[in-house]
Design a protein around this motif. Structure first.
Motif, PDB file in Angstrom:
ATOM      1  N   PRO A  50       2.537   8.503   5.336  1.00  0.00           N
ATOM      2  CA  PRO A  50       1.096   8.650   5.126  1.00  0.00           C
ATOM      3  C   PRO A  50       0.651  10.058   4.720  1.00  0.00           C
ATOM      4  CG  PRO A  50       1.584   8.654   7.459  1.00  0.00           C
ATOM      5  CD  PRO A  50       2.886   8.397   6.749  1.00  0.00           C
ATOM      6  N   ASN A  51       1.567  10.994   4.661  1.00  0.00           N
ATOM      7  CA  ASN A  51       1.192  12.365   4.309  1.00  0.00           C
ATOM      8  C   ASN A  51       0.808  12.479   2.845  1.00  0.00           C
ATOM      9  OD1 ASN A  51       1.597  13.535   6.904  1.00  0.00           O
ATOM     10  ND2 ASN A  51       3.797  13.294   6.570  1.00  0.00           N
ATOM     11  N   GLY A  52       0.233  13.610   2.488  1.00  0.00           N
ATOM     12  CA  GLY A  52      -0.326  13.820   1.156  1.00  0.00           C
ATOM     13  C   GLY A  52       0.653  13.808   0.009  1.00  0.00           C
ATOM     14  N   ASN A  53       1.911  14.138   0.250  1.00  0.00           N
ATOM     15  CA  ASN A  53       2.886  14.213  -0.828  1.00  0.00           C
ATOM     16  C   ASN A  53       4.181  13.530  -0.388  1.00  0.00           C
ATOM     17  OD1 ASN A  53       4.028  14.873  -3.248  1.00  0.00           O
ATOM     18  ND2 ASN A  53       4.518  16.975  -2.673  1.00  0.00           N
ATOM     19  N   PRO A  54       4.174  12.187  -0.324  1.00  0.00           N
ATOM     20  CA  PRO A  54       5.347  11.478   0.194  1.00  0.00           C
ATOM     21  C   PRO A  54       6.535  11.542  -0.768  1.00  0.00           C
ATOM     22  CG  PRO A  54       3.771   9.921  -0.668  1.00  0.00           C
ATOM     23  CD  PRO A  54       3.117  11.269  -0.723  1.00  0.00           C
ATOM     24  N   ALA A  55       7.728  11.445  -0.202  1.00  0.00           N
ATOM     25  CA  ALA A  55       8.945  11.355  -1.013  1.00  0.00           C
ATOM     26  C   ALA A  55       8.869  10.066  -1.845  1.00  0.00           C
ATOM     27  CB  ALA A  55      10.169  11.335  -0.112  1.00  0.00           C
ATOM     28  N   PRO A  56       9.480  10.057  -3.011  1.00  0.00           N
ATOM     29  CA  PRO A  56       9.392   8.882  -3.888  1.00  0.00           C
ATOM     30  C   PRO A  56       9.818   7.574  -3.204  1.00  0.00           C
ATOM     31  CG  PRO A  56      10.424  10.700  -5.056  1.00  0.00           C
ATOM     32  CD  PRO A  56      10.249  11.138  -3.633  1.00  0.00           C
ATOM     33  N   GLU A  57      10.774   7.628  -2.311  1.00  0.00           N
ATOM     34  CA  GLU A  57      11.248   6.408  -1.657  1.00  0.00           C
ATOM     35  C   GLU A  57      10.322   5.921  -0.535  1.00  0.00           C
ATOM     36  OE1 GLU A  57      13.279   9.856   0.431  1.00  0.00           O
ATOM     37  OE2 GLU A  57      12.896   9.325  -1.664  1.00  0.00           O
ATOM     38  N   ARG A  58       9.225   6.672  -0.267  1.00  0.00           N
ATOM     39  CA  ARG A  58       8.283   6.282   0.789  1.00  0.00           C
ATOM     40  C   ARG A  58       6.830   6.333   0.314  1.00  0.00           C
ATOM     41  NH1 ARG A  58      10.028   5.120   5.532  1.00  0.00           N
ATOM     42  NH2 ARG A  58       8.336   6.051   6.707  1.00  0.00           N
ATOM     43  N   ASN A  59       6.622   6.316  -1.016  1.00  0.00           N
ATOM     44  CA  ASN A  59       5.265   6.387  -1.560  1.00  0.00           C
ATOM     45  C   ASN A  59       4.693   4.978  -1.812  1.00  0.00           C
ATOM     46  OD1 ASN A  59       6.330   5.493  -4.026  1.00  0.00           O
ATOM     47  ND2 ASN A  59       6.269   7.506  -4.980  1.00  0.00           N
ATOM     48  N   ASP A  60       3.499   4.907  -2.375  1.00  0.00           N
ATOM     49  CA  ASP A  60       2.845   3.621  -2.642  1.00  0.00           C
ATOM     50  C   ASP A  60       3.701   2.727  -3.538  1.00  0.00           C
ATOM     51  OD1 ASP A  60       0.598   4.258  -1.117  1.00  0.00           O
ATOM     52  OD2 ASP A  60      -0.586   4.903  -2.847  1.00  0.00           O
ATOM     53  N   ASP A  61       4.244   3.287  -4.609  1.00  0.00           N
ATOM     54  CA  ASP A  61       5.045   2.482  -5.534  1.00  0.00           C
ATOM     55  C   ASP A  61       6.265   1.885  -4.842  1.00  0.00           C
ATOM     56  OD1 ASP A  61       3.268   3.013  -7.591  1.00  0.00           O
ATOM     57  OD2 ASP A  61       4.467   4.655  -8.419  1.00  0.00           O
ATOM     58  N   ALA A  62       6.924   2.673  -4.005  1.00  0.00           N
ATOM     59  CA  ALA A  62       8.101   2.182  -3.280  1.00  0.00           C
ATOM     60  C   ALA A  62       7.719   1.079  -2.303  1.00  0.00           C
ATOM     61  CB  ALA A  62       8.786   3.330  -2.542  1.00  0.00           C
ATOM     62  N   ALA A  63       6.598   1.243  -1.622  1.00  0.00           N
ATOM     63  CA  ALA A  63       6.138   0.232  -0.671  1.00  0.00           C
ATOM     64  C   ALA A  63       5.808  -1.076  -1.383  1.00  0.00           C
ATOM     65  CB  ALA A  63       4.932   0.746   0.103  1.00  0.00           C
ATOM     66  N   ILE A  64       5.074  -0.988  -2.476  1.00  0.00           N
ATOM     67  CA  ILE A  64       4.705  -2.177  -3.243  1.00  0.00           C
ATOM     68  C   ILE A  64       5.949  -2.870  -3.794  1.00  0.00           C
ATOM     69  CG2 ILE A  64       3.557  -2.977  -5.353  1.00  0.00           C
ATOM     70  CD1 ILE A  64       1.449  -0.709  -4.777  1.00  0.00           C
ATOM     71  N   ALA A  65       6.881  -2.099  -4.336  1.00  0.00           N
ATOM     72  CA  ALA A  65       8.112  -2.681  -4.885  1.00  0.00           C
ATOM     73  C   ALA A  65       8.929  -3.370  -3.794  1.00  0.00           C
ATOM     74  CB  ALA A  65       8.944  -1.596  -5.568  1.00  0.00           C
ATOM     75  N   ALA A  66       9.013  -2.765  -2.625  1.00  0.00           N
ATOM     76  CA  ALA A  66       9.787  -3.357  -1.533  1.00  0.00           C
ATOM     77  C   ALA A  66       9.184  -4.689  -1.089  1.00  0.00           C
ATOM     78  CB  ALA A  66       9.872  -2.387  -0.360  1.00  0.00           C
ATOM     79  N   ILE A  67       7.893  -4.699  -0.852  1.00  0.00           N
ATOM     80  CA  ILE A  67       7.244  -5.936  -0.379  1.00  0.00           C
ATOM     81  C   ILE A  67       7.264  -7.012  -1.463  1.00  0.00           C
ATOM     82  CG2 ILE A  67       5.095  -6.953   0.463  1.00  0.00           C
ATOM     83  CD1 ILE A  67       6.659  -5.146   2.493  1.00  0.00           C
ATOM     84  N   THR A  68       7.003  -6.638  -2.698  1.00  0.00           N
ATOM     85  CA  THR A  68       7.063  -7.600  -3.797  1.00  0.00           C
ATOM     86  C   THR A  68       8.462  -8.211  -3.888  1.00  0.00           C
ATOM     87  OG1 THR A  68       5.328  -6.440  -5.010  1.00  0.00           O
ATOM     88  CG2 THR A  68       6.742  -7.919  -6.291  1.00  0.00           C
TER      89      THR A  68
END
Length: 174
Positions: A139-157
């Motif tokens: 949830p921090n301001g500058n997440p690592a690529p593997e823990r950002n919004d895109d990674a979360a969406i890709a994982a759940i999708t």
């Protein structure tokens, strides 16, 4: 007095702007139409403790109280890793249940909640919808690529699509 009011308004606007830059809740919804009646499809999904029977990423699972609200299941993933989820609602009549992750394990999300439902489709088919809402893993301001919004969406999708595709294959006998 006018100056104090202006300063207070400026500070309030700055604070509001700071809050607006936090992570936003993400949503994913996937559906599949299955050439089988809703009862037959629900029979494959209805056991909260048996996700391994239809999702290919789950090696095994167990639940503390079956399909009772509050039941906690642990999913043991193929290749390692565990996910812990709690059943938040269950309706056999509506062919629907909801749950939340209490420990997402390797999945890069936080505050995840989801529903899985089966409804009648056209011509004796079933429509299965799996939808969820969540925040990224960091949830921090500058997440690592593997823990950002895109990674979360890709994982759940990916989880949803893989599970629904396999459910369709099983339910249609292919």
């Amino acid at each position: 007095m006018m100056r104090k009011t202006l300063i207070a308004a400026t500070l309030l606007c700055a604070a509001t702007a700071a809050w607006a830059h936090g992570p936003t809740r993400q949503k994913v919804a996937e559906t599949v139409t299955i050439a089988a009646p809703p009862e037959a499809v629900w029979d494959r999904l209805k056991d909260f403790a048996a996700m391994q029977n239809w999702h290919p990423a789950v090696e095994s699972s167990q639940a503390t109280a079956g399909n009772e609200v509050g039941s906690v299941r642990t999913l043991n993933l193929k290749g390692g890793g565990k996910v812990v989820e709690e059943l938040t609602r269950y309706s056999a009549e509506e062919h629907r249940f909801g749950y939340k992750m209490t420990d997402p394990g390797p999945i890069p999300v936080t505050n995840y909640s989801s529903t899985l439902s089966v409804t009648p489709g056209d011509g004796g088919t079933s429509v299965v919808e799996w939808k969820g809402g969540f925040y990224r893993g960091d949830p921090n301001g500058n997440p690592a690529p593997e823990r950002n919004d895109d990674a979360a969406i890709a994982a759940i999708t990916g989880i949803y699509k893989t599970g629904l595709d396999n459910l369709k294959k099983l339910a249609e006998g292919k």
